[in-house]
Design a protein around this motif. Structure first.
Motif, PDB file in Angstrom:
ATOM      1  N   PRO A  59       0.833  -1.216   0.000  1.00  0.00           N
ATOM      2  CA  PRO A  59       0.000   0.000   0.000  1.00  0.00           C
ATOM      3  C   PRO A  59       0.864   1.263   0.000  1.00  0.00           C
ATOM      4  O   PRO A  59       2.087   1.185   0.102  1.00  0.00           O
ATOM      5  CB  PRO A  59      -0.792  -0.131   1.301  1.00  0.00           C
ATOM      6  CG  PRO A  59       0.102  -0.927   2.195  1.00  0.00           C
ATOM      7  CD  PRO A  59       0.842  -1.887   1.293  1.00  0.00           C
ATOM      8  N   GLU A  60       0.222   2.409  -0.103  1.00  0.00           N
ATOM      9  CA  GLU A  60       0.968   3.677  -0.123  1.00  0.00           C
ATOM     10  C   GLU A  60       1.520   4.062   1.242  1.00  0.00           C
ATOM     11  O   GLU A  60       2.339   4.968   1.337  1.00  0.00           O
ATOM     12  CB  GLU A  60       0.094   4.811  -0.661  1.00  0.00           C
ATOM     13  CG  GLU A  60       0.005   4.789  -2.161  1.00  0.00           C
ATOM     14  CD  GLU A  60      -0.511   6.091  -2.733  1.00  0.00           C
ATOM     15  OE1 GLU A  60      -0.046   7.170  -2.299  1.00  0.00           O
ATOM     16  OE2 GLU A  60      -1.382   6.016  -3.607  1.00  0.00           O
ATOM     17  N   ASP A  61       1.073   3.403   2.296  1.00  0.00           N
ATOM     18  CA  ASP A  61       1.624   3.678   3.628  1.00  0.00           C
ATOM     19  C   ASP A  61       1.966   2.360   4.296  1.00  0.00           C
ATOM     20  O   ASP A  61       1.629   1.299   3.803  1.00  0.00           O
ATOM     21  CB  ASP A  61       0.659   4.509   4.472  1.00  0.00           C
ATOM     22  CG  ASP A  61      -0.675   3.830   4.679  1.00  0.00           C
ATOM     23  OD1 ASP A  61      -0.891   2.717   4.154  1.00  0.00           O
ATOM     24  OD2 ASP A  61      -1.533   4.404   5.361  1.00  0.00           O
ATOM     25  N   GLY A  62       2.671   2.445   5.407  1.00  0.00           N
ATOM     26  CA  GLY A  62       3.087   1.246   6.114  1.00  0.00           C
ATOM     27  C   GLY A  62       4.498   0.829   5.709  1.00  0.00           C
ATOM     28  O   GLY A  62       5.148   1.474   4.889  1.00  0.00           O
ATOM     29  N   PRO A  63       4.972  -0.256   6.293  1.00  0.00           N
ATOM     30  CA  PRO A  63       6.364  -0.654   6.076  1.00  0.00           C
ATOM     31  C   PRO A  63       6.620  -1.371   4.747  1.00  0.00           C
ATOM     32  O   PRO A  63       7.769  -1.533   4.350  1.00  0.00           O
ATOM     33  CB  PRO A  63       6.646  -1.593   7.249  1.00  0.00           C
ATOM     34  CG  PRO A  63       5.310  -2.179   7.576  1.00  0.00           C
ATOM     35  CD  PRO A  63       4.318  -1.077   7.307  1.00  0.00           C
ATOM     36  N   HIS A  64       5.571  -1.795   4.058  1.00  0.00           N
ATOM     37  CA  HIS A  64       5.752  -2.534   2.802  1.00  0.00           C
ATOM     38  C   HIS A  64       5.322  -1.642   1.643  1.00  0.00           C
ATOM     39  O   HIS A  64       4.135  -1.487   1.365  1.00  0.00           O
ATOM     40  CB  HIS A  64       4.970  -3.844   2.835  1.00  0.00           C
ATOM     41  CG  HIS A  64       5.324  -4.666   4.030  1.00  0.00           C
ATOM     42  ND1 HIS A  64       4.408  -5.411   4.708  1.00  0.00           N
ATOM     43  CD2 HIS A  64       6.501  -4.825   4.683  1.00  0.00           C
ATOM     44  CE1 HIS A  64       5.001  -6.014   5.728  1.00  0.00           C
ATOM     45  NE2 HIS A  64       6.273  -5.655   5.738  1.00  0.00           N
ATOM     46  N   PHE A 128      13.502   4.651   0.877  1.00  0.00           N
ATOM     47  CA  PHE A 128      13.930   4.876   2.261  1.00  0.00           C
ATOM     48  C   PHE A 128      13.349   6.163   2.822  1.00  0.00           C
ATOM     49  O   PHE A 128      13.086   6.246   4.024  1.00  0.00           O
ATOM     50  CB  PHE A 128      15.449   4.817   2.377  1.00  0.00           C
ATOM     51  CG  PHE A 128      15.969   3.427   2.154  1.00  0.00           C
ATOM     52  CD1 PHE A 128      15.499   2.364   2.909  1.00  0.00           C
ATOM     53  CD2 PHE A 128      16.894   3.164   1.170  1.00  0.00           C
ATOM     54  CE1 PHE A 128      15.944   1.067   2.697  1.00  0.00           C
ATOM     55  CE2 PHE A 128      17.356   1.882   0.947  1.00  0.00           C
ATOM     56  CZ  PHE A 128      16.878   0.823   1.707  1.00  0.00           C
ATOM     57  N   GLU A 129      13.114   7.146   1.975  1.00  0.00           N
ATOM     58  CA  GLU A 129      12.432   8.354   2.440  1.00  0.00           C
ATOM     59  C   GLU A 129      11.003   8.014   2.856  1.00  0.00           C
ATOM     60  O   GLU A 129      10.516   8.462   3.893  1.00  0.00           O
ATOM     61  CB  GLU A 129      12.429   9.419   1.350  1.00  0.00           C
ATOM     62  CG  GLU A 129      11.866  10.738   1.795  1.00  0.00           C
ATOM     63  CD  GLU A 129      12.687  11.399   2.892  1.00  0.00           C
ATOM     64  OE1 GLU A 129      12.084  12.090   3.740  1.00  0.00           O
ATOM     65  OE2 GLU A 129      13.918  11.245   2.911  1.00  0.00           O
ATOM     66  N   ALA A 130      10.321   7.192   2.071  1.00  0.00           N
ATOM     67  CA  ALA A 130       8.953   6.779   2.398  1.00  0.00           C
ATOM     68  C   ALA A 130       8.909   5.972   3.694  1.00  0.00           C
ATOM     69  O   ALA A 130       7.941   6.062   4.454  1.00  0.00           O
ATOM     70  CB  ALA A 130       8.360   5.968   1.247  1.00  0.00           C
ATOM     71  N   LEU A 131       9.945   5.185   3.946  1.00  0.00           N
ATOM     72  CA  LEU A 131       9.976   4.352   5.156  1.00  0.00           C
ATOM     73  C   LEU A 131      10.420   5.123   6.399  1.00  0.00           C
ATOM     74  O   LEU A 131      10.294   4.607   7.514  1.00  0.00           O
ATOM     75  CB  LEU A 131      10.922   3.161   4.952  1.00  0.00           C
ATOM     76  CG  LEU A 131      10.473   2.110   3.942  1.00  0.00           C
ATOM     77  CD1 LEU A 131      11.568   1.067   3.754  1.00  0.00           C
ATOM     78  CD2 LEU A 131       9.167   1.475   4.370  1.00  0.00           C
ATOM     79  N   SER A 132      10.922   6.336   6.229  1.00  0.00           N
ATOM     80  CA  SER A 132      11.532   7.056   7.352  1.00  0.00           C
ATOM     81  C   SER A 132      10.565   7.310   8.505  1.00  0.00           C
ATOM     82  O   SER A 132      10.987   7.390   9.648  1.00  0.00           O
ATOM     83  CB  SER A 132      12.151   8.366   6.882  1.00  0.00           C
ATOM     84  OG  SER A 132      11.141   9.261   6.429  1.00  0.00           O
ATOM     85  N   GLY A 133       9.288   7.420   8.262  1.00  0.00           N
ATOM     86  CA  GLY A 133       8.329   7.649   9.336  1.00  0.00           C
ATOM     87  C   GLY A 133       7.659   6.395   9.852  1.00  0.00           C
ATOM     88  O   GLY A 133       6.775   6.470  10.702  1.00  0.00           O
TER      89      GLY A 133
END
Length: 185
Positions: A59-64, A128-133
């Motif tokens: 999905p667009e959010d979350g760790p995956h 990695f930018e998307a995963l930063s939060g």
């Protein structure tokens, strides 16, 4: 955190979340690596229908997450049938047990006709930018050997080699080693 971005071509390439309309192109790109290389240990090509659960698990959010690079200028593929998709990077579950939930396994696939343009770096920077939060503690990457380009890419992003599984996979009539890399997030 700043990630290395290649000095050329960034205005020509857009990186965005993967969407369902990308399914056929992503499947075509992945199938190239299934048929032609030992980069993946899948041995039979997939249909888009078979790959759909994989796409929907990002999905667009979350760790995956799934990040897709496209050529903003041409809107057309680079020859592999990928319809404008130059590559993708994804994070997925490292292992299925609950205690592994804060670890992800990452991967990058770039259209072979688009190599050397820094697309892998753009994709990893975006991923990695998307995963930063997110509540993610470690990223792992498995790299079939030999693959110097992938080793360099992972080193640029702060991964370190933590071990190698010897002759762990058999494809094309031979055994392949897989090097494991780890990165704190």
């Amino acid at each position: 955190m700043q990630y290395p971005v290649p000095p050329h071509g960034e205005a020509e390439i857009q990186v965005r979340p993967g969407v369902e309309d990308d399914l056929e192109a992503l499947t075509d790109l992945y199938n190239h690596y299934v048929r032609e290389t030992a980069v993946t240990f899948d041995t039979e090509p997939f249909t888009p229908r078979e790959r759909r659960p994989w796409l929907l698990s990002h999905p667009e959010d979350g760790p995956h997450r799934l990040r897709v690079a496209t050529d903003a200028n041409s809107g057309s593929g680079s020859g592999s049938g990928s319809e404008g998709i130059l590559g993708y990077a994804a994070s997925g579950p490292y292992r299925p047990r609950p205690a592994y939930a804060t670890s992800v396994e990452t991967t990058v696939y770039v259209d072979p006709c688009a190599g050397g343009r820094g697309i892998g770096s753009l994709l990893y920077a975006s991923l990695f930018e998307a995963l930063s939060g997110e509540d993610v503690h470690r990223a792992y990457a498995a790299v079939a050997q030999p693959n110097e380009a992938s080793a360099r890419l992972h080193a640029r992003f702060g991964f370190r080699h933590v071990g190698t599984h010897r002759e762990v996979g058999r494809k094309f009539g031979r055994y392949w080693d897989v090097a494991w890399y780890e990165k704190p997030l």
